[in-house]
Design a protein around this motif. Structure first.
Motif, PDB file in Angstrom:
ATOM      1  N   LEU A  37      60.426  37.133  63.208  1.00 11.60           N
ATOM      2  CA  LEU A  37      61.588  36.306  63.545  1.00 11.60           C
ATOM      3  C   LEU A  37      62.166  36.676  64.910  1.00 11.60           C
ATOM      4  O   LEU A  37      62.606  35.807  65.658  1.00 11.60           O
ATOM      5  CB  LEU A  37      62.667  36.454  62.465  1.00 11.60           C
ATOM      6  N   SER A  38      62.147  37.950  65.232  1.00 10.22           N
ATOM      7  CA  SER A  38      62.646  38.400  66.545  1.00 10.22           C
ATOM      8  C   SER A  38      61.807  37.818  67.675  1.00 10.22           C
ATOM      9  O   SER A  38      62.346  37.427  68.713  1.00 10.22           O
ATOM     10  CB  SER A  38      62.661  39.928  66.613  1.00 10.22           C
ATOM     11  N   ARG A  39      60.498  37.736  67.463  1.00 13.78           N
ATOM     12  CA  ARG A  39      59.622  37.118  68.478  1.00 13.78           C
ATOM     13  C   ARG A  39      59.974  35.657  68.703  1.00 13.78           C
ATOM     14  O   ARG A  39      59.723  35.107  69.773  1.00 13.78           O
ATOM     15  CB  ARG A  39      58.152  37.227  68.062  1.00 13.78           C
ATOM     16  N   LEU A  40      60.576  35.037  67.686  1.00 12.26           N
ATOM     17  CA  LEU A  40      60.964  33.621  67.775  1.00 12.26           C
ATOM     18  C   LEU A  40      62.419  33.461  68.227  1.00 12.26           C
ATOM     19  O   LEU A  40      62.984  32.373  68.131  1.00 12.26           O
ATOM     20  CB  LEU A  40      60.728  32.932  66.430  1.00 12.26           C
ATOM     21  N   GLY A  41      63.031  34.536  68.696  1.00 17.04           N
ATOM     22  CA  GLY A  41      64.355  34.455  69.287  1.00 17.04           C
ATOM     23  C   GLY A  41      65.531  34.668  68.359  1.00 17.04           C
ATOM     24  O   GLY A  41      66.673  34.425  68.754  1.00 17.04           O
ATOM     25  N   ARG A  42      65.302  35.120  67.149  1.00 14.28           N
ATOM     26  CA  ARG A  42      66.396  35.344  66.209  1.00 14.28           C
ATOM     27  C   ARG A  42      66.821  36.814  66.234  1.00 14.28           C
ATOM     28  O   ARG A  42      66.023  37.704  66.504  1.00 14.28           O
ATOM     29  CB  ARG A  42      65.998  34.948  64.788  1.00 14.28           C
ATOM     30  N   THR A  43      68.079  37.053  65.916  1.00  8.14           N
ATOM     31  CA  THR A  43      68.598  38.406  65.769  1.00  8.14           C
ATOM     32  C   THR A  43      68.587  38.721  64.281  1.00  8.14           C
ATOM     33  O   THR A  43      69.272  38.055  63.502  1.00  8.14           O
ATOM     34  CB  THR A  43      70.035  38.516  66.325  1.00  8.14           C
ATOM     35  N   VAL A  44      67.809  39.718  63.897  1.00  7.69           N
ATOM     36  CA  VAL A  44      67.563  40.005  62.488  1.00  7.69           C
ATOM     37  C   VAL A  44      67.929  41.450  62.179  1.00  7.69           C
ATOM     38  O   VAL A  44      67.621  42.355  62.958  1.00  7.69           O
ATOM     39  CB  VAL A  44      66.074  39.773  62.137  1.00  7.69           C
ATOM     40  N   THR A  45      68.558  41.649  61.038  1.00  8.94           N
ATOM     41  CA  THR A  45      68.790  42.989  60.508  1.00  8.94           C
ATOM     42  C   THR A  45      68.075  43.077  59.174  1.00  8.94           C
ATOM     43  O   THR A  45      68.315  42.245  58.290  1.00  8.94           O
ATOM     44  CB  THR A  45      70.290  43.276  60.311  1.00  8.94           C
ATOM     45  N   THR A  46      67.200  44.046  59.049  1.00  6.56           N
ATOM     46  CA  THR A  46      66.478  44.274  57.799  1.00  6.56           C
ATOM     47  C   THR A  46      67.197  45.352  57.000  1.00  6.56           C
ATOM     48  O   THR A  46      67.590  46.375  57.550  1.00  6.56           O
ATOM     49  CB  THR A  46      65.030  44.720  58.080  1.00  6.56           C
ATOM     50  N   PHE A  47      67.352  45.098  55.699  1.00 13.83           N
ATOM     51  CA  PHE A  47      67.929  46.074  54.774  1.00 13.83           C
ATOM     52  C   PHE A  47      66.827  46.509  53.815  1.00 13.83           C
ATOM     53  O   PHE A  47      66.218  45.679  53.141  1.00 13.83           O
ATOM     54  CB  PHE A  47      69.070  45.456  53.973  1.00 13.83           C
ATOM     55  N   ASP A  48      66.573  47.807  53.757  1.00 16.88           N
ATOM     56  CA  ASP A  48      65.582  48.343  52.833  1.00 16.88           C
ATOM     57  C   ASP A  48      65.777  49.856  52.767  1.00 16.88           C
ATOM     58  O   ASP A  48      66.378  50.444  53.672  1.00 16.88           O
ATOM     59  CB  ASP A  48      64.158  48.006  53.291  1.00 16.88           C
ATOM     60  N   LEU A  49      65.230  50.467  51.752  1.00 19.85           N
ATOM     61  CA  LEU A  49      65.364  51.907  51.574  1.00 19.85           C
ATOM     62  C   LEU A  49      64.233  52.717  52.207  1.00 19.85           C
ATOM     63  O   LEU A  49      64.269  53.943  52.172  1.00 19.85           O
ATOM     64  CB  LEU A  49      65.434  52.238  50.074  1.00 19.85           C
ATOM     65  N   ARG A  50      63.254  52.059  52.785  1.00 14.10           N
ATOM     66  CA  ARG A  50      62.106  52.767  53.361  1.00 14.10           C
ATOM     67  C   ARG A  50      62.509  53.702  54.501  1.00 14.10           C
ATOM     68  O   ARG A  50      63.345  53.370  55.322  1.00 14.10           O
ATOM     69  CB  ARG A  50      61.091  51.788  53.931  1.00 14.10           C
ATOM     70  N   HIS A  51      61.837  54.829  54.544  1.00  9.79           N
ATOM     71  CA  HIS A  51      62.062  55.767  55.655  1.00  9.79           C
ATOM     72  C   HIS A  51      61.224  55.355  56.864  1.00  9.79           C
ATOM     73  O   HIS A  51      61.682  55.435  57.987  1.00  9.79           O
ATOM     74  CB  HIS A  51      61.718  57.199  55.233  1.00  9.79           C
ATOM     75  N   LYS A  52      59.994  54.930  56.614  1.00 10.57           N
ATOM     76  CA  LYS A  52      59.117  54.501  57.712  1.00 10.57           C
ATOM     77  C   LYS A  52      59.240  52.995  57.889  1.00 10.57           C
ATOM     78  O   LYS A  52      59.092  52.238  56.935  1.00 10.57           O
ATOM     79  CB  LYS A  52      57.659  54.856  57.410  1.00 10.57           C
ATOM     80  N   HIS A  53      59.517  52.594  59.130  1.00 10.01           N
ATOM     81  CA  HIS A  53      59.626  51.169  59.408  1.00 10.01           C
ATOM     82  C   HIS A  53      59.347  50.921  60.881  1.00 10.01           C
ATOM     83  O   HIS A  53      59.292  51.860  61.697  1.00 10.01           O
ATOM     84  CB  HIS A  53      61.000  50.628  59.008  1.00 10.01           C
TER      85      HIS A  53
END
Length: 150
Positions: A37-53
């Protein structure tokens, strides 16, 4: 085996369907949908518990109904147990949502789970609830709800 194109296909669908510049990606794993989505010009915040991302805007915590509302759209690609909270949060803040559900958090089979999610959205006040199909292998039905007139 999961379709490797799923994030790009869902991102394309979302940007064509919703003009939302700010997006919350709930239970977004490593952040691949965020990246697409960021490549398509959107500002995105991902929520998840993963340590590696991936190196994307990432909140390493569980998403709750108390999260400050700083988005225009909520999305989830196979968000597992977070699917219902996406719809509930979207209803609370009168925002559109789009989820590609896979498994339920209550052992409900896939098709009844999708129907349950659509019914939940309607019960929470969404006047427009529908399903669309992404051109990919695996769980590819998008359940979406919107408050905007069509």
């Amino acid at each position: 085996m999961a379709d490797k194109r799923r994030f790009d296909l869902f991102a394309q669908f979302l940007t064509e369907r919703f003009p939302a510049p700010r997006i919350y990606d709930i239970a977004g794993g490593q952040g691949r949908l965020n990246e697409a989505l960021s490549r398509l010009g959107r500002t995105v915040t991902t929520f998840d518990l993963r340590h590696k991302h991936l190196p994307v805007r990432y909140e390493q915590r569980m998403f709750t109904l108390e999260e400050p509302c700083e988005c225009d759209l909520l999305v989830g690609m196979h968000p597992d147990g977070a699917t219902r909270i996406i719809i509930e949060y979207a209803a609370k803040h009168r925002l559109p949502f789009a989820v590609v559900p896979c498994c339920s958090d209550n052992s409900m089979p896939y098709n009844p789970w999708r129907r349950y999610l659509a019914d939940l959205a309607r019960e929470l006040g969404f006047p427009h609830v529908e399903e669309q199909e992404l051109p990919m292998e695996g769980r590819s039905r998008v359940v979406l709800g919107d408050f905007s007139p069509r």
